[in-house]
Design a protein around this motif. Structure first.
Motif, PDB file in Angstrom:
ATOM      1  N   GLU A   2       0.853  -1.193   0.000  1.00  0.00           N
ATOM      2  CA  GLU A   2       0.000   0.000   0.000  1.00  0.00           C
ATOM      3  C   GLU A   2       0.889   1.242   0.000  1.00  0.00           C
ATOM      4  O   GLU A   2       1.837   1.350   0.783  1.00  0.00           O
ATOM      5  CB  GLU A   2      -0.894   0.019   1.233  1.00  0.00           C
ATOM      6  CG  GLU A   2      -1.763   1.276   1.323  1.00  0.00           C
ATOM      7  CD  GLU A   2      -2.450   1.437   2.657  1.00  0.00           C
ATOM      8  OE1 GLU A   2      -3.149   2.466   2.835  1.00  0.00           O
ATOM      9  OE2 GLU A   2      -2.293   0.567   3.531  1.00  0.00           O
ATOM     10  N   THR A   3       0.570   2.169  -0.890  1.00  0.00           N
ATOM     11  CA  THR A   3       1.303   3.431  -0.945  1.00  0.00           C
ATOM     12  C   THR A   3       0.436   4.534  -0.358  1.00  0.00           C
ATOM     13  O   THR A   3      -0.610   4.865  -0.909  1.00  0.00           O
ATOM     14  CB  THR A   3       1.684   3.782  -2.391  1.00  0.00           C
ATOM     15  OG1 THR A   3       2.510   2.746  -2.936  1.00  0.00           O
ATOM     16  CG2 THR A   3       2.447   5.100  -2.437  1.00  0.00           C
ATOM     17  N   LYS A   4       0.862   5.097   0.769  1.00  0.00           N
ATOM     18  CA  LYS A   4       0.105   6.180   1.393  1.00  0.00           C
ATOM     19  C   LYS A   4       0.354   7.483   0.641  1.00  0.00           C
ATOM     20  O   LYS A   4       1.401   7.688   0.049  1.00  0.00           O
ATOM     21  CB  LYS A   4       0.510   6.326   2.860  1.00  0.00           C
ATOM     22  CG  LYS A   4       0.153   5.104   3.705  1.00  0.00           C
ATOM     23  CD  LYS A   4       0.401   5.362   5.172  1.00  0.00           C
ATOM     24  CE  LYS A   4      -0.060   4.156   5.994  1.00  0.00           C
ATOM     25  NZ  LYS A   4       0.120   4.381   7.455  1.00  0.00           N
ATOM     26  N   HIS A   5      -0.636   8.374   0.684  1.00  0.00           N
ATOM     27  CA  HIS A   5      -0.544   9.642  -0.037  1.00  0.00           C
ATOM     28  C   HIS A   5      -0.949  10.758   0.916  1.00  0.00           C
ATOM     29  O   HIS A   5      -2.054  10.755   1.466  1.00  0.00           O
ATOM     30  CB  HIS A   5      -1.488   9.615  -1.244  1.00  0.00           C
ATOM     31  CG  HIS A   5      -1.264  10.752  -2.198  1.00  0.00           C
ATOM     32  ND1 HIS A   5      -0.711  10.596  -3.444  1.00  0.00           N
ATOM     33  CD2 HIS A   5      -1.504  12.082  -2.073  1.00  0.00           C
ATOM     34  CE1 HIS A   5      -0.633  11.768  -4.051  1.00  0.00           C
ATOM     35  NE2 HIS A   5      -1.109  12.678  -3.231  1.00  0.00           N
ATOM     36  N   TYR A  42      10.649  15.679  -7.950  1.00  0.00           N
ATOM     37  CA  TYR A  42      10.320  14.845  -6.789  1.00  0.00           C
ATOM     38  C   TYR A  42      11.428  13.818  -6.576  1.00  0.00           C
ATOM     39  O   TYR A  42      11.939  13.220  -7.529  1.00  0.00           O
ATOM     40  CB  TYR A  42       8.983  14.137  -6.976  1.00  0.00           C
ATOM     41  CG  TYR A  42       7.815  14.958  -6.480  1.00  0.00           C
ATOM     42  CD1 TYR A  42       7.189  14.680  -5.269  1.00  0.00           C
ATOM     43  CD2 TYR A  42       7.350  16.040  -7.224  1.00  0.00           C
ATOM     44  CE1 TYR A  42       6.133  15.447  -4.800  1.00  0.00           C
ATOM     45  CE2 TYR A  42       6.291  16.822  -6.765  1.00  0.00           C
ATOM     46  CZ  TYR A  42       5.685  16.521  -5.551  1.00  0.00           C
ATOM     47  OH  TYR A  42       4.634  17.294  -5.100  1.00  0.00           O
ATOM     48  N   ALA A 161       3.312  15.222  -7.863  1.00  0.00           N
ATOM     49  CA  ALA A 161       3.106  13.990  -7.098  1.00  0.00           C
ATOM     50  C   ALA A 161       2.374  12.937  -7.938  1.00  0.00           C
ATOM     51  O   ALA A 161       2.598  11.731  -7.778  1.00  0.00           O
ATOM     52  CB  ALA A 161       2.315  14.297  -5.832  1.00  0.00           C
ATOM     53  N   LYS A 162       1.507  13.389  -8.861  1.00  0.00           N
ATOM     54  CA  LYS A 162       0.800  12.456  -9.737  1.00  0.00           C
ATOM     55  C   LYS A 162       1.775  11.641 -10.575  1.00  0.00           C
ATOM     56  O   LYS A 162       1.557  10.447 -10.820  1.00  0.00           O
ATOM     57  CB  LYS A 162      -0.163  13.218 -10.654  1.00  0.00           C
ATOM     58  CG  LYS A 162      -0.900  12.325 -11.658  1.00  0.00           C
ATOM     59  CD  LYS A 162      -1.725  13.141 -12.627  1.00  0.00           C
ATOM     60  CE  LYS A 162      -2.492  12.235 -13.603  1.00  0.00           C
ATOM     61  NZ  LYS A 162      -1.579  11.389 -14.417  1.00  0.00           N
ATOM     62  N   ALA A 165       3.068   8.916  -8.430  1.00  0.00           N
ATOM     63  CA  ALA A 165       2.032   7.896  -8.243  1.00  0.00           C
ATOM     64  C   ALA A 165       1.871   7.040  -9.499  1.00  0.00           C
ATOM     65  O   ALA A 165       1.707   5.816  -9.409  1.00  0.00           O
ATOM     66  CB  ALA A 165       0.712   8.558  -7.874  1.00  0.00           C
ATOM     67  N   ASP A 166       1.922   7.672 -10.671  1.00  0.00           N
ATOM     68  CA  ASP A 166       1.777   6.919 -11.916  1.00  0.00           C
ATOM     69  C   ASP A 166       2.860   5.862 -12.061  1.00  0.00           C
ATOM     70  O   ASP A 166       2.604   4.752 -12.552  1.00  0.00           O
ATOM     71  CB  ASP A 166       1.849   7.874 -13.122  1.00  0.00           C
ATOM     72  CG  ASP A 166       0.619   8.759 -13.266  1.00  0.00           C
ATOM     73  OD1 ASP A 166      -0.406   8.446 -12.638  1.00  0.00           O
ATOM     74  OD2 ASP A 166       0.689   9.761 -14.004  1.00  0.00           O
ATOM     75  N   THR A 169       3.235   3.751  -7.555  1.00  0.00           N
ATOM     76  CA  THR A 169       2.196   3.249  -6.648  1.00  0.00           C
ATOM     77  C   THR A 169       2.311   1.731  -6.514  1.00  0.00           C
ATOM     78  O   THR A 169       2.432   1.016  -7.507  1.00  0.00           O
ATOM     79  CB  THR A 169       0.801   3.625  -7.171  1.00  0.00           C
ATOM     80  OG1 THR A 169       0.653   5.050  -7.099  1.00  0.00           O
ATOM     81  CG2 THR A 169      -0.295   2.985  -6.317  1.00  0.00           C
ATOM     82  N   ILE A 175       3.870   8.820  -0.535  1.00  0.00           N
ATOM     83  CA  ILE A 175       4.180   9.965  -1.388  1.00  0.00           C
ATOM     84  C   ILE A 175       3.691  11.228  -0.692  1.00  0.00           C
ATOM     85  O   ILE A 175       2.500  11.348  -0.368  1.00  0.00           O
ATOM     86  CB  ILE A 175       3.502   9.856  -2.768  1.00  0.00           C
ATOM     87  CG1 ILE A 175       3.932   8.579  -3.498  1.00  0.00           C
ATOM     88  CG2 ILE A 175       3.802  11.098  -3.617  1.00  0.00           C
ATOM     89  CD1 ILE A 175       3.099   8.279  -4.733  1.00  0.00           C
ATOM     90  N   ASP A 177       2.770  14.930  -1.185  1.00  0.00           N
ATOM     91  CA  ASP A 177       2.382  15.839  -2.264  1.00  0.00           C
ATOM     92  C   ASP A 177       2.533  17.273  -1.771  1.00  0.00           C
ATOM     93  O   ASP A 177       1.739  17.758  -0.976  1.00  0.00           O
ATOM     94  CB  ASP A 177       0.940  15.555  -2.685  1.00  0.00           C
ATOM     95  CG  ASP A 177       0.481  16.401  -3.868  1.00  0.00           C
ATOM     96  OD1 ASP A 177       1.184  17.367  -4.225  1.00  0.00           O
ATOM     97  OD2 ASP A 177      -0.594  16.095  -4.432  1.00  0.00           O
TER      98      ASP A 177
END
Length: 347
Positions: A2-5, A42, A161-162, A165-166, A169, A175, A177
């Motif tokens: 799981e990747t927290k945001h 990033y 940050a997107k 995530a792309d 993730t 991540i 943001d």
């Protein structure tokens, strides 16, 4: 995984005490990997003291293990624990440009950081970022952070940050943001381990700016030609490339348009990377402006994002205008040339 945001407002005071920063810092202390914003791109941060943590960076990115990492710090005390024999020139550069987009290659202290960070070299690359979220995260973790760009190896570096995530993730723990980055190109890497400083990678601080502080600065010949072996191992790998083949064109708008038409006649979808001065002058399947030719800083800041936009558009080939190589233009053309795999057409 799981990747927290987490979303963090970089303008808030005492960021190191914010719950999002504290949670991300705790993951770093547990030797996990976290994406975070800097003023350049990033970064993908992990505890620079831990072999296990640093190995997770290479694994997540698919990065070659002989490609050394930059250590990010938030205090001069951290620098003196990592590096030694720091020259007077380096001290002047630190005073002028830190915090900021300048990485210094210095003699490393024995066993100061994981050997996976330095890829077996006797030197260590260090910088102090100026982004408040980055500084807060490093401070809250109490660790120097090894941090390359937070993207899959070879893909365009992330400026949102997107983008992180792309690419990552499910591969990293979290991540942070902090909004869009500023400079948009990675830091300048300057080797200060010898008598004369040598630029190993052009970036946000130009050769002219460096020379105004410390006198003569040389440029690694591998930056200027394909015939030289780079002094920095990571410089030999393909970087920043969009999915569709990219070609740089030294030529007029009419010449570029003729290349576009030729490919369209072959049934291909064609993209053109241009500037605001010319964006309405091309007929192609996708035309994207990167900024103004009169302000190359705007082109530099948007380059990676535009390359990712071409990926999303589904074009088959991309033609890019070329740019002057002075000032920030040297870094811009360095990244663009690598993204193109050195494919250049001249009219």
């Amino acid at each position: 995984m799981e990747t927290k945001h987490w979303v963090v407002d970089k303008h808030q005071h005492n960021l190191e005490s914010y719950p999002q920063i504290i949670e991300a810092a705790a993951l770093l202390q547990a030797n996990e990997v976290v994406g975070f914003p800097t003023e350049t791109v990033y970064g993908l941060g992990a505890n620079a003291l831990s072999d296990d943590a640093v190995a997770k960076i290479y694994e997540a990115k698919g990065r070659p293990s002989d490609n050394p990492l930059i250590v990010h710090i938030s205090t001069m005390g951290q620098l003196y624990k990592i590096a030694e024999d720091i020259s007077e020139q380096a001290e002047r550069l630190i005073e002028k440009f830190w915090p900021g987009p300048l990485t210094l290659v210095l003699k490393r202290k024995e066993n100061a950081v994981s050997k996976k960070v330095t890829a077996g070299l006797e030197t260590v690359a260090v910088r102090m970022p100026s982004h408040p979220v980055a500084l807060a995260l490093i401070t809250a973790s109490g660790l120097p952070l090894a941090a390359p760009s937070a993207n899959l190896s070879g893909k365009p570096s992330p400026t949102l940050a997107k983008h992180v995530a792309d690419d990552l993730t499910g591969k990293i723990a979290g991540i942070l943001d902090g909004g869009p980055t500023g400079v948009g190109l990675e830091s300048t890497v300057l080797d200060c381990s010898g008598e004369v400083p040598i630029i190993l990678r052009p970036g946000g601080i130009t050769k002219e700016q460096l020379e105004s502080v410390c006198g003569v600065v040389e440029v690694d010949k591998a930056i200027l030609t394909d015939n030289e072996a780079p002094k920095s191992p990571g410089m030999k790998y393909k970087h920043y490339a969009p999915t569709a083949p990219l070609t740089i064109v030294n030529g007029s708008q009419g010449f570029i348009q003729s290349l576009v038409k030729e490919k369209q006649n072959e049934g291909l979808k064609v993209g053109v990377l241009t500037t605001t001065e010319r964006e309405n002058k091309y007929e192609a399947d996708r035309v994207i402006s990167c900024g103004s030719r009169e302000q190359l800083e705007t082109v530099a800041s948007r380059l990676y994002g535009v390359l990712r936009q071409f990926d999303e558009s589904g074009v088959d080939v991309i033609f890019s205008e070329s740019f002057p190589s002075e000032g920030i233009g040297q870094a811009l053309m360095n990244r663009l040339t690598k993204a193109a795999g050195h494919r250049i057409i001249t009219e």
